[in-house]
Motif scaffolding. Structure first.
Motif, short mmCIF file in Angstrom:
data_model
loop_
_atom_site.label_atom_id
_atom_site.label_comp_id
_atom_site.label_asym_id
_atom_site.label_seq_id
_atom_site.Cartn_x
_atom_site.Cartn_y
_atom_site.Cartn_z
N GLN A 240 55.17 63.23 -42.96
CA GLN A 240 54.00 64.10 -42.85
C GLN A 240 52.93 63.47 -41.95
O GLN A 240 52.23 64.18 -41.22
CB GLN A 240 53.40 64.38 -44.22
CG GLN A 240 54.30 65.21 -45.11
CD GLN A 240 53.77 65.27 -46.53
OE1 GLN A 240 53.14 64.33 -47.00
NE2 GLN A 240 54.03 66.37 -47.21
N LEU A 241 52.82 62.16 -42.00
CA LEU A 241 51.85 61.47 -41.14
C LEU A 241 52.23 61.63 -39.68
O LEU A 241 51.38 61.88 -38.82
CB LEU A 241 51.74 59.99 -41.51
CG LEU A 241 50.83 59.13 -40.65
CD1 LEU A 241 49.40 59.65 -40.70
CD2 LEU A 241 50.88 57.70 -41.09
N LEU A 242 53.51 61.52 -39.40
CA LEU A 242 53.97 61.71 -38.03
C LEU A 242 53.70 63.14 -37.57
O LEU A 242 53.35 63.38 -36.40
CB LEU A 242 55.45 61.36 -37.91
CG LEU A 242 55.80 59.90 -38.21
CD1 LEU A 242 57.30 59.69 -38.16
CD2 LEU A 242 55.08 58.95 -37.29
N ASN A 243 53.86 64.11 -38.47
CA ASN A 243 53.53 65.50 -38.13
C ASN A 243 52.06 65.64 -37.79
O ASN A 243 51.70 66.40 -36.89
CB ASN A 243 53.91 66.44 -39.27
CG ASN A 243 55.41 66.55 -39.45
OD1 ASN A 243 56.18 66.29 -38.53
ND2 ASN A 243 55.83 66.93 -40.65
N TYR A 244 51.19 64.94 -38.54
CA TYR A 244 49.76 64.96 -38.24
C TYR A 244 49.50 64.47 -36.82
O TYR A 244 48.74 65.08 -36.07
CB TYR A 244 49.00 64.06 -39.22
CG TYR A 244 48.29 64.80 -40.32
CD1 TYR A 244 49.01 65.47 -41.30
CD2 TYR A 244 46.91 64.81 -40.38
CE1 TYR A 244 48.36 66.14 -42.30
CE2 TYR A 244 46.25 65.49 -41.39
CZ TYR A 244 46.98 66.15 -42.35
OH TYR A 244 46.33 66.82 -43.34
N VAL A 245 50.14 63.37 -36.46
CA VAL A 245 49.94 62.81 -35.13
C VAL A 245 50.50 63.78 -34.07
O VAL A 245 49.86 64.01 -33.04
CB VAL A 245 50.61 61.42 -35.02
CG1 VAL A 245 50.57 60.90 -33.59
CG2 VAL A 245 49.92 60.44 -35.97
N ASP A 246 51.66 64.36 -34.34
CA ASP A 246 52.24 65.33 -33.40
C ASP A 246 51.33 66.54 -33.21
O ASP A 246 51.30 67.12 -32.13
CB ASP A 246 53.61 65.79 -33.88
CG ASP A 246 54.68 64.72 -33.72
OD1 ASP A 246 54.44 63.75 -32.97
OD2 ASP A 246 55.75 64.85 -34.34
N ASP A 247 50.63 66.92 -34.26
CA ASP A 247 49.70 68.06 -34.19
C ASP A 247 48.34 67.66 -33.64
O ASP A 247 47.38 68.43 -33.70
CB ASP A 247 49.53 68.69 -35.57
CG ASP A 247 50.79 69.35 -36.08
OD1 ASP A 247 51.68 69.65 -35.25
OD2 ASP A 247 50.91 69.56 -37.30
N LEU A 248 48.25 66.42 -33.12
CA LEU A 248 47.02 65.88 -32.52
C LEU A 248 45.87 65.79 -33.53
O LEU A 248 44.70 65.94 -33.18
CB LEU A 248 46.59 66.71 -31.30
CG LEU A 248 47.64 66.81 -30.19
CD1 LEU A 248 47.13 67.72 -29.09
CD2 LEU A 248 48.00 65.44 -29.64
N LYS A 249 46.21 65.54 -34.79
CA LYS A 249 45.19 65.34 -35.82
C LYS A 249 44.99 63.85 -36.03
O LYS A 249 45.89 63.05 -35.80
CB LYS A 249 45.62 65.98 -37.14
CG LYS A 249 45.73 67.49 -37.07
CD LYS A 249 46.17 68.04 -38.41
CE LYS A 249 46.35 69.53 -38.38
NZ LYS A 249 46.89 70.04 -39.65
N ASN A 250 43.82 63.49 -36.50
CA ASN A 250 43.49 62.10 -36.79
C ASN A 250 44.33 61.62 -37.98
O ASN A 250 44.27 62.22 -39.05
CB ASN A 250 42.00 62.00 -37.10
CG ASN A 250 41.55 60.58 -37.31
OD1 ASN A 250 42.33 59.68 -37.58
ND2 ASN A 250 40.25 60.38 -37.21
N PRO A 251 45.10 60.54 -37.83
CA PRO A 251 45.92 60.04 -38.94
C PRO A 251 45.11 59.68 -40.18
O PRO A 251 45.60 59.74 -41.30
CB PRO A 251 46.61 58.80 -38.37
CG PRO A 251 46.50 58.92 -36.90
CD PRO A 251 45.30 59.76 -36.62
#
Length: 136
Positions: free
Chosen positions: A66-77
């Motif tokens: 899920q953290l990697l998905n956050y990064v892929d979605d250009l969200k702040n980890p």
């Protein structure tokens, strides 16, 4: 592990810096900048080799998908942690509400059963009291 993380962080910062330098050089490319492009590419390759050699030091590090998905979605980890805590608090409130509802239901059921089956409920209460004294 802390030294390894510090070294990895430093290497990644250098890698980002060199990648940015390559981007700037290539964006405004001229024939005379070819040696600089070659130099930066070689530096990037060296940094990638260094990072690859460090991978064995981080075998026990697990990153949630899920953290990697956050990064892929250009969200702040760091928002991932905040959002996880928020979801946990919401779920905790939901479970606490269910527990309270079940406790109220158990109380209401005990009252109703005592009204309808007083003898059996008295026996049940005696049995329950004996069980709780045995457990202690």
């Amino acid at each position: 592990m802390s030294d390894s993380l510090t070294k990895l962080s430093t290497e990644l910062e250098y890698l980002i810096d060199k990648t940015w330098n390559l981007y700037v050089t290539v964006t405004d490319f001229q024939a005379q900048s070819q040696p600089r492009v070659d130099q930066v590419l070689n530096e990037i390759i060296g940094l990638l080799k260094d990072v690859d050699q460090m991978k064995d030091q981080f075998q026990d590090v697990h990153i949630p998908g899920q953290l990697l998905n956050y990064v892929d979605d250009l969200k702040n980890p760091q928002m991932f942690t905040r959002d996880c805590l928020q979801r946990t608090l919401e779920r905790n409130e939901e479970i606490n509400g269910k527990n309270e509802t079940l406790a109220k239901f158990a109380d209401t059921l005990a009252v109703e059963l005592s009204t309808q089956f007083p003898t059996q409920m008295a026996q049940y209460r005696l049995w329950k009291a004996k069980q709780s004294s045995v457990d202690q």
